[in-house]
Design a protein around this motif. Structure first.
Motif, PDB file in Angstrom:
ATOM      1  N   LEU A  79       0.877  -1.169   0.000  1.00  0.00           N
ATOM      2  CA  LEU A  79       0.000   0.000   0.000  1.00  0.00           C
ATOM      3  C   LEU A  79       0.911   1.215   0.000  1.00  0.00           C
ATOM      4  CD1 LEU A  79      -2.688   1.529   0.262  1.00  0.00           C
ATOM      5  CD2 LEU A  79      -2.524   1.214   2.741  1.00  0.00           C
ATOM      6  N   ALA A  80       0.821   2.028  -1.051  1.00  0.00           N
ATOM      7  CA  ALA A  80       1.708   3.184  -1.170  1.00  0.00           C
ATOM      8  C   ALA A  80       0.974   4.328  -1.848  1.00  0.00           C
ATOM      9  CB  ALA A  80       2.942   2.817  -1.985  1.00  0.00           C
ATOM     10  N   GLN A  81       1.473   5.517  -1.645  1.00  0.00           N
ATOM     11  CA  GLN A  81       0.980   6.677  -2.384  1.00  0.00           C
ATOM     12  C   GLN A  81       1.678   6.670  -3.731  1.00  0.00           C
ATOM     13  OE1 GLN A  81      -1.478   8.714  -1.405  1.00  0.00           O
ATOM     14  NE2 GLN A  81      -1.399   9.598  -3.442  1.00  0.00           N
ATOM     15  N   THR A  82       0.942   6.408  -4.800  1.00  0.00           N
ATOM     16  CA  THR A  82       1.544   6.382  -6.132  1.00  0.00           C
ATOM     17  C   THR A  82       1.666   7.812  -6.646  1.00  0.00           C
ATOM     18  OG1 THR A  82      -0.532   6.180  -7.343  1.00  0.00           O
ATOM     19  CG2 THR A  82       0.489   4.130  -6.570  1.00  0.00           C
ATOM     20  N   ASP A  83       2.045   7.961  -7.888  1.00  0.00           N
ATOM     21  CA  ASP A  83       2.135   9.302  -8.466  1.00  0.00           C
ATOM     22  C   ASP A  83       0.765   9.935  -8.656  1.00  0.00           C
ATOM     23  OD1 ASP A  83       1.628   7.355 -10.388  1.00  0.00           O
ATOM     24  OD2 ASP A  83       2.572   8.498 -11.997  1.00  0.00           O
ATOM     25  N   THR A  84      -0.312   9.138  -8.604  1.00  0.00           N
ATOM     26  CA  THR A  84      -1.651   9.692  -8.784  1.00  0.00           C
ATOM     27  C   THR A  84      -2.497   9.587  -7.518  1.00  0.00           C
ATOM     28  OG1 THR A  84      -2.392   7.586  -9.715  1.00  0.00           O
ATOM     29  CG2 THR A  84      -1.727   9.299 -11.266  1.00  0.00           C
ATOM     30  N   THR A  85      -2.710   8.404  -6.983  1.00  0.00           N
ATOM     31  CA  THR A  85      -3.585   8.218  -5.822  1.00  0.00           C
ATOM     32  C   THR A  85      -3.065   7.077  -4.959  1.00  0.00           C
ATOM     33  OG1 THR A  85      -5.912   7.974  -5.162  1.00  0.00           O
ATOM     34  CG2 THR A  85      -5.167   6.633  -7.023  1.00  0.00           C
ATOM     35  N   ALA A  86      -3.716   6.818  -3.837  1.00  0.00           N
ATOM     36  CA  ALA A  86      -3.324   5.691  -2.985  1.00  0.00           C
ATOM     37  C   ALA A  86      -3.513   4.411  -3.781  1.00  0.00           C
ATOM     38  CB  ALA A  86      -4.169   5.666  -1.719  1.00  0.00           C
ATOM     39  N   GLY A  87      -2.498   3.540  -3.769  1.00  0.00           N
ATOM     40  CA  GLY A  87      -2.582   2.351  -4.605  1.00  0.00           C
ATOM     41  C   GLY A  87      -2.078   1.098  -3.933  1.00  0.00           C
ATOM     42  N   GLY A 125     -15.749  -0.877  -6.662  1.00  0.00           N
ATOM     43  CA  GLY A 125     -17.032  -0.181  -6.501  1.00  0.00           C
ATOM     44  C   GLY A 125     -17.136   0.676  -5.261  1.00  0.00           C
ATOM     45  N   ASP A 126     -16.183   0.583  -4.336  1.00  0.00           N
ATOM     46  CA  ASP A 126     -16.220   1.376  -3.101  1.00  0.00           C
ATOM     47  C   ASP A 126     -15.300   2.582  -3.222  1.00  0.00           C
ATOM     48  OD1 ASP A 126     -17.837  -0.579  -2.087  1.00  0.00           O
ATOM     49  OD2 ASP A 126     -16.326  -1.466  -0.760  1.00  0.00           O
ATOM     50  N   SER A 127     -15.499   3.543  -2.327  1.00  0.00           N
ATOM     51  CA  SER A 127     -14.580   4.679  -2.274  1.00  0.00           C
ATOM     52  C   SER A 127     -13.423   4.333  -1.339  1.00  0.00           C
ATOM     53  CB  SER A 127     -15.317   5.937  -1.792  1.00  0.00           C
ATOM     54  OG  SER A 127     -15.877   5.693  -0.520  1.00  0.00           O
ATOM     55  N   PHE A 128     -12.387   5.165  -1.341  1.00  0.00           N
ATOM     56  CA  PHE A 128     -11.179   4.904  -0.556  1.00  0.00           C
ATOM     57  C   PHE A 128     -11.477   4.977   0.936  1.00  0.00           C
ATOM     58  CE2 PHE A 128      -7.394   6.544   1.665  1.00  0.00           C
ATOM     59  CZ  PHE A 128      -6.542   5.473   1.444  1.00  0.00           C
ATOM     60  N   ASP A 129     -11.031   3.967   1.669  1.00  0.00           N
ATOM     61  CA  ASP A 129     -11.133   3.916   3.118  1.00  0.00           C
ATOM     62  C   ASP A 129      -9.781   3.434   3.638  1.00  0.00           C
ATOM     63  OD1 ASP A 129     -11.964   3.731   5.792  1.00  0.00           O
ATOM     64  OD2 ASP A 129     -12.771   1.713   5.506  1.00  0.00           O
ATOM     65  N   SER A 185      -6.413   9.632  -1.091  1.00  0.00           N
ATOM     66  CA  SER A 185      -7.063   9.415  -2.374  1.00  0.00           C
ATOM     67  C   SER A 185      -6.988  10.698  -3.191  1.00  0.00           C
ATOM     68  CB  SER A 185      -8.524   9.024  -2.149  1.00  0.00           C
ATOM     69  OG  SER A 185      -9.158   8.802  -3.375  1.00  0.00           O
ATOM     70  N   SER A 186      -6.740  10.558  -4.470  1.00  0.00           N
ATOM     71  CA  SER A 186      -6.630  11.706  -5.358  1.00  0.00           C
ATOM     72  C   SER A 186      -7.176  11.315  -6.728  1.00  0.00           C
ATOM     73  CB  SER A 186      -5.162  12.132  -5.455  1.00  0.00           C
ATOM     74  OG  SER A 186      -5.036  13.314  -6.196  1.00  0.00           O
ATOM     75  N   LEU A 187      -6.959  12.164  -7.706  1.00  0.00           N
ATOM     76  CA  LEU A 187      -7.448  11.877  -9.049  1.00  0.00           C
ATOM     77  C   LEU A 187      -6.664  10.736  -9.688  1.00  0.00           C
ATOM     78  CD1 LEU A 187      -7.851  15.519 -10.401  1.00  0.00           C
ATOM     79  CD2 LEU A 187      -9.655  13.976  -9.633  1.00  0.00           C
ATOM     80  N   PRO A 188      -7.345   9.831 -10.402  1.00  0.00           N
ATOM     81  CA  PRO A 188      -6.629   8.750 -11.092  1.00  0.00           C
ATOM     82  C   PRO A 188      -5.935   9.282 -12.343  1.00  0.00           C
ATOM     83  CG  PRO A 188      -8.958   8.628 -11.583  1.00  0.00           C
ATOM     84  CD  PRO A 188      -8.785   9.733 -10.573  1.00  0.00           C
ATOM     85  N   SER A 189      -5.115   8.442 -12.960  1.00  0.00           N
ATOM     86  CA  SER A 189      -4.411   8.850 -14.173  1.00  0.00           C
ATOM     87  C   SER A 189      -5.366   8.953 -15.354  1.00  0.00           C
ATOM     88  CB  SER A 189      -3.308   7.841 -14.502  1.00  0.00           C
ATOM     89  OG  SER A 189      -3.874   6.583 -14.824  1.00  0.00           O
ATOM     90  N   LYS A 190      -4.964   9.737 -16.356  1.00  0.00           N
ATOM     91  CA  LYS A 190      -5.694   9.761 -17.618  1.00  0.00           C
ATOM     92  C   LYS A 190      -5.340   8.473 -18.353  1.00  0.00           C
ATOM     93  CE  LYS A 190      -3.719  13.690 -18.067  1.00  0.00           C
ATOM     94  NZ  LYS A 190      -2.947  14.731 -18.590  1.00  0.00           N
ATOM     95  N   ILE A 191      -6.284   7.951 -19.122  1.00  0.00           N
ATOM     96  CA  ILE A 191      -6.028   6.720 -19.869  1.00  0.00           C
ATOM     97  C   ILE A 191      -6.332   6.945 -21.342  1.00  0.00           C
ATOM     98  CG2 ILE A 191      -6.643   4.297 -20.187  1.00  0.00           C
ATOM     99  CD1 ILE A 191      -7.348   4.132 -17.263  1.00  0.00           C
ATOM    100  N   PHE A 192      -5.356   6.580 -22.194  1.00  0.00           N
ATOM    101  CA  PHE A 192      -5.520   6.650 -23.638  1.00  0.00           C
ATOM    102  C   PHE A 192      -5.229   5.277 -24.229  1.00  0.00           C
ATOM    103  CE2 PHE A 192      -4.423  11.011 -22.531  1.00  0.00           C
ATOM    104  CZ  PHE A 192      -5.363  11.733 -23.247  1.00  0.00           C
ATOM    105  N   GLN A 193      -6.019   4.901 -25.219  1.00  0.00           N
ATOM    106  CA  GLN A 193      -5.754   3.666 -25.953  1.00  0.00           C
ATOM    107  C   GLN A 193      -5.118   4.055 -27.278  1.00  0.00           C
ATOM    108  OE1 GLN A 193      -9.162   1.182 -26.630  1.00  0.00           O
ATOM    109  NE2 GLN A 193      -7.885  -0.571 -27.114  1.00  0.00           N
ATOM    110  N   ILE A 194      -3.991   3.423 -27.596  1.00  0.00           N
ATOM    111  CA  ILE A 194      -3.308   3.763 -28.835  1.00  0.00           C
ATOM    112  C   ILE A 194      -3.090   2.515 -29.688  1.00  0.00           C
ATOM    113  CG2 ILE A 194      -2.142   5.817 -27.954  1.00  0.00           C
ATOM    114  CD1 ILE A 194       0.372   4.209 -27.534  1.00  0.00           C
ATOM    115  N   ASN A 195      -3.109   2.723 -30.994  1.00  0.00           N
ATOM    116  CA  ASN A 195      -2.688   1.678 -31.927  1.00  0.00           C
ATOM    117  C   ASN A 195      -1.707   2.331 -32.886  1.00  0.00           C
ATOM    118  OD1 ASN A 195      -4.177   2.954 -33.969  1.00  0.00           O
ATOM    119  ND2 ASN A 195      -5.970   1.665 -33.642  1.00  0.00           N
ATOM    120  N   GLN A 196      -1.460   1.781 -34.040  1.00  0.00           N
ATOM    121  CA  GLN A 196      -0.438   2.315 -34.935  1.00  0.00           C
ATOM    122  C   GLN A 196      -0.700   3.750 -35.365  1.00  0.00           C
ATOM    123  OE1 GLN A 196       2.463   0.863 -35.508  1.00  0.00           O
ATOM    124  NE2 GLN A 196       1.779  -0.779 -34.176  1.00  0.00           N
TER     125      GLN A 196
END
Length: 147
Positions: free
Chosen positions: A9-17, A105-109, A129-140
């Protein structure tokens, strides 16, 4: 218990993870399907290169964007960590699977997150708890915003 099976359990670059070398154990502890894909954090572009081939058209974006996860053609979601404090922890492993520190489905506790982990990693920021990362899907040739 082997160190590969530890849940951190650690504070990642975005939120608790919750972080682990074992994605199946992460899914099990969060109460979701064991084969559901799990985001992977890597400590450098060199490590990323060993896992997946980044399409030439998107190399600059992958290299420059912070707190952003990319889903590649092989369906792997990977984020390169650049935030100094979390990177210091992540460099001991090269890459770890990561998920938010809450049941599906639960919030951070904090108490619940503490019960789910084997090792608590605290730095000067603490755990929150903080904002999650942005997610992009990429192909060629295309990029699609997922979150």
């Amino acid at each position: 218990m082997k160190s590969n099976d530890f849940i951190y359990l650690a504070q990642t670059d975005t939120t608790a993870g919750l972080l682990s070398k074992n994605p199946f154990k992460l899914n099990q502890i969060k109460g979701r399907n064991s084969y559901k894909p799990v985001l992977r954090e890597v400590d450098s572009l060199k490590t990323l290169k060993g896992i997946v081939r980044v399409p030439k058209h998107f190399k600059n974006q992958v290299r420059r964007l912070e707190k952003t996860t990319f889903i590649y053609h092989n369906s792997q979601a990977i984020r390169v960590v650049r935030e100094r404090q979390h990177l210091g922890f992540l460099q001991h492993f090269g890459s770890l699977y990561s998920s938010s520190a809450n049941k599906t489905g639960d919030s951070f506790d904090y108490e619940q997150a503490f019960e789910m982990c084997d090792v608590l990693v605290i730095d000067s920021r603490g755990i929150f708890s903080s904002l999650p990362s942005k997610i992009f899907q990429i192909n060629q040739s295309k990029i699609k915003k997922i979150r």
